[in-house]
Design a protein around this motif. Sequence first.
Motif, mmCIF file in Angstrom:
data_model
loop_
_atom_site.group_PDB
_atom_site.id
_atom_site.type_symbol
_atom_site.label_atom_id
_atom_site.label_comp_id
_atom_site.label_asym_id
_atom_site.label_seq_id
_atom_site.Cartn_x
_atom_site.Cartn_y
_atom_site.Cartn_z
ATOM 1 N N MET A 40 0.815 -1.228 0.000
ATOM 2 C CA MET A 40 0.000 0.000 0.000
ATOM 3 C C MET A 40 0.846 1.275 0.000
ATOM 4 O O MET A 40 0.640 2.164 -0.824
ATOM 5 C CB MET A 40 -0.953 -0.007 1.195
ATOM 6 C CG MET A 40 -2.108 -0.967 1.070
ATOM 7 S SD MET A 40 -3.243 -0.546 -0.243
ATOM 8 C CE MET A 40 -4.264 0.679 0.562
ATOM 9 N N PRO A 76 -12.924 -15.121 8.992
ATOM 10 C CA PRO A 76 -13.150 -15.660 10.346
ATOM 11 C C PRO A 76 -14.598 -15.499 10.816
ATOM 12 O O PRO A 76 -15.088 -16.312 11.601
ATOM 13 C CB PRO A 76 -12.201 -14.844 11.219
ATOM 14 C CG PRO A 76 -11.707 -13.721 10.388
ATOM 15 C CD PRO A 76 -11.870 -14.112 8.956
ATOM 16 N N PHE A 138 -16.097 -8.392 7.761
ATOM 17 C CA PHE A 138 -15.577 -9.769 7.723
ATOM 18 C C PHE A 138 -14.411 -10.061 8.650
ATOM 19 O O PHE A 138 -13.915 -11.185 8.667
ATOM 20 C CB PHE A 138 -15.154 -10.106 6.286
ATOM 21 C CG PHE A 138 -16.255 -9.967 5.291
ATOM 22 C CD1 PHE A 138 -16.254 -8.899 4.381
ATOM 23 C CD2 PHE A 138 -17.304 -10.855 5.270
ATOM 24 C CE1 PHE A 138 -17.289 -8.752 3.464
ATOM 25 C CE2 PHE A 138 -18.344 -10.716 4.355
ATOM 26 C CZ PHE A 138 -18.328 -9.650 3.462
ATOM 27 N N ARG A 146 -6.787 -9.246 18.893
ATOM 28 C CA ARG A 146 -5.364 -9.519 18.623
ATOM 29 C C ARG A 146 -4.587 -8.227 18.372
ATOM 30 O O ARG A 146 -3.434 -8.110 18.676
ATOM 31 C CB ARG A 146 -5.254 -10.434 17.406
ATOM 32 C CG ARG A 146 -4.119 -11.402 17.645
ATOM 33 C CD ARG A 146 -3.923 -12.455 16.638
ATOM 34 N NE ARG A 146 -3.779 -11.941 15.283
ATOM 35 C CZ ARG A 146 -4.395 -12.502 14.278
ATOM 36 N NH1 ARG A 146 -5.150 -13.531 14.449
ATOM 37 N NH2 ARG A 146 -4.249 -12.030 13.080
HETATM 38 C C1 HEM Z 1 -6.033 -3.085 -0.129
HETATM 39 C C2 HEM Z 1 -6.949 -3.591 0.651
HETATM 40 C C3 HEM Z 1 -6.675 -4.330 1.950
HETATM 41 C C4 HEM Z 1 -5.572 -4.320 2.762
HETATM 42 C C5 HEM Z 1 -4.262 -3.547 2.580
HETATM 43 C C6 HEM Z 1 -5.859 -5.207 3.891
HETATM 44 C C7 HEM Z 1 -4.986 -5.440 4.949
HETATM 45 C C8 HEM Z 1 -5.238 -6.309 6.003
HETATM 46 C C9 HEM Z 1 -4.335 -6.526 7.145
HETATM 47 C C10 HEM Z 1 -3.006 -5.817 7.368
HETATM 48 C C11 HEM Z 1 -4.909 -7.479 7.929
HETATM 49 C C12 HEM Z 1 -4.339 -8.043 9.242
HETATM 50 C C13 HEM Z 1 -4.995 -7.481 10.417
HETATM 51 C C14 HEM Z 1 -5.034 -5.990 10.447
HETATM 52 O O1 HEM Z 1 -3.994 -5.396 10.637
HETATM 53 O O2 HEM Z 1 -6.146 -5.449 10.284
HETATM 54 C C15 HEM Z 1 -6.173 -7.835 7.323
HETATM 55 C C16 HEM Z 1 -7.028 -8.785 7.843
HETATM 56 C C17 HEM Z 1 -8.225 -9.122 7.235
HETATM 57 N N1 HEM Z 1 -8.788 -8.566 6.097
HETATM 58 FE FE1 HEM Z 1 -7.958 -7.173 4.921
HETATM 59 N N2 HEM Z 1 -7.113 -5.747 3.744
HETATM 60 C C18 HEM Z 1 -7.640 -5.239 2.583
HETATM 61 C C19 HEM Z 1 -8.893 -5.494 2.041
HETATM 62 C C20 HEM Z 1 -9.778 -6.394 2.578
HETATM 63 C C21 HEM Z 1 -11.103 -6.681 2.008
HETATM 64 C C22 HEM Z 1 -11.681 -5.993 0.755
HETATM 65 C C23 HEM Z 1 -11.667 -7.644 2.801
HETATM 66 C C24 HEM Z 1 -13.001 -8.343 2.679
HETATM 67 C C25 HEM Z 1 -13.787 -8.294 1.635
HETATM 68 C C26 HEM Z 1 -10.700 -7.964 3.863
HETATM 69 C C27 HEM Z 1 -10.918 -8.905 4.848
HETATM 70 C C28 HEM Z 1 -9.996 -9.189 5.863
HETATM 71 C C29 HEM Z 1 -10.214 -10.221 6.871
HETATM 72 C C30 HEM Z 1 -11.407 -11.154 6.949
HETATM 73 C C31 HEM Z 1 -9.107 -10.178 7.741
HETATM 74 C C32 HEM Z 1 -8.847 -11.054 8.981
HETATM 75 C C33 HEM Z 1 -7.953 -12.186 8.577
HETATM 76 C C34 HEM Z 1 -7.519 -12.954 9.807
HETATM 77 O O3 HEM Z 1 -6.594 -12.520 10.431
HETATM 78 O O4 HEM Z 1 -8.079 -13.986 10.104
HETATM 79 N N3 HEM Z 1 -9.576 -7.180 3.699
HETATM 80 N N4 HEM Z 1 -6.344 -7.112 6.156
#
Ligand code: HEM
Length: 148
Positions: A40, A76, A138, A146
């Motif tokens: 990013m 999750p 989601f 966490r």
């Molecule tokens: C460029 C877009 C995105 C980036 C950079 C991103 C980044 C991240 C990061 C760094 C995490 C780890 C935990 C945290 O720090 O929040 C995470 C977890 C997660 N993201 Fe994204 N995210 C993006 C888009 C999305 C989208 C569009 C969705 C769903 C449609 C999504 C669903 C999730 C879920 C379900 C987790 C939890 C995973 C787990 O640890 O079990 N993310 N995301």
Amino acid sequence: MLSRRVTATLTFVLGFAVAAVAFDEDNGLHRAMESLKKHMKPLSQSIGDAAKNDETLKHLMDMQALTLESKTFDPPTAKDLKGEELAKHVNDYQADMTKLLVELATMELEVRAGDNAAAQARVKAGLVKMREDGHDKFQGEEEDERRK
Ligand code: HEM
């Protein structure tokens, strides 16, 4: 010689640390997302400058691959759902992930067409917005816990 209490405390802390690492290692979605995040900042620094198009296109294509990888997992928040509710939730997750993929592909096409300004505008209006909405829907409590 360490006292029994110190030994017990150390064993507990170590056990907890191992469990946390094991969770991360097993959690392919978390890993894919952490990799997505790493693109990013450099992407937002290169995308506005046509002289850096090669670097920008590499970021965008890696992010498309990571988004496809994220689509191979259930979020999750699906864990405790059943039947129709589960099917709808997973369908919504897949749809939102595909919207992210389309946004990344559109940005790639804009950069290839020399319209860097349009692609740059999608970093905040598109990627950041989709991340926030996707995480609200989601990510679930565990992730919030966490990150505390
Ligand atoms: C460029 C877009 C995105 C980036 C950079 C991103 C980044 C991240 C990061 C760094 C995490 C780890 C935990 C945290 O720090 O929040 C995470 C977890 C997660 N993201 Fe994204 N995210 C993006 C888009 C999305 C989208 C569009 C969705 C769903 C449609 C999504 C669903 C999730 C879920 C379900 C987790 C939890 C995973 C787990 O640890 O079990 N993310 N995301």
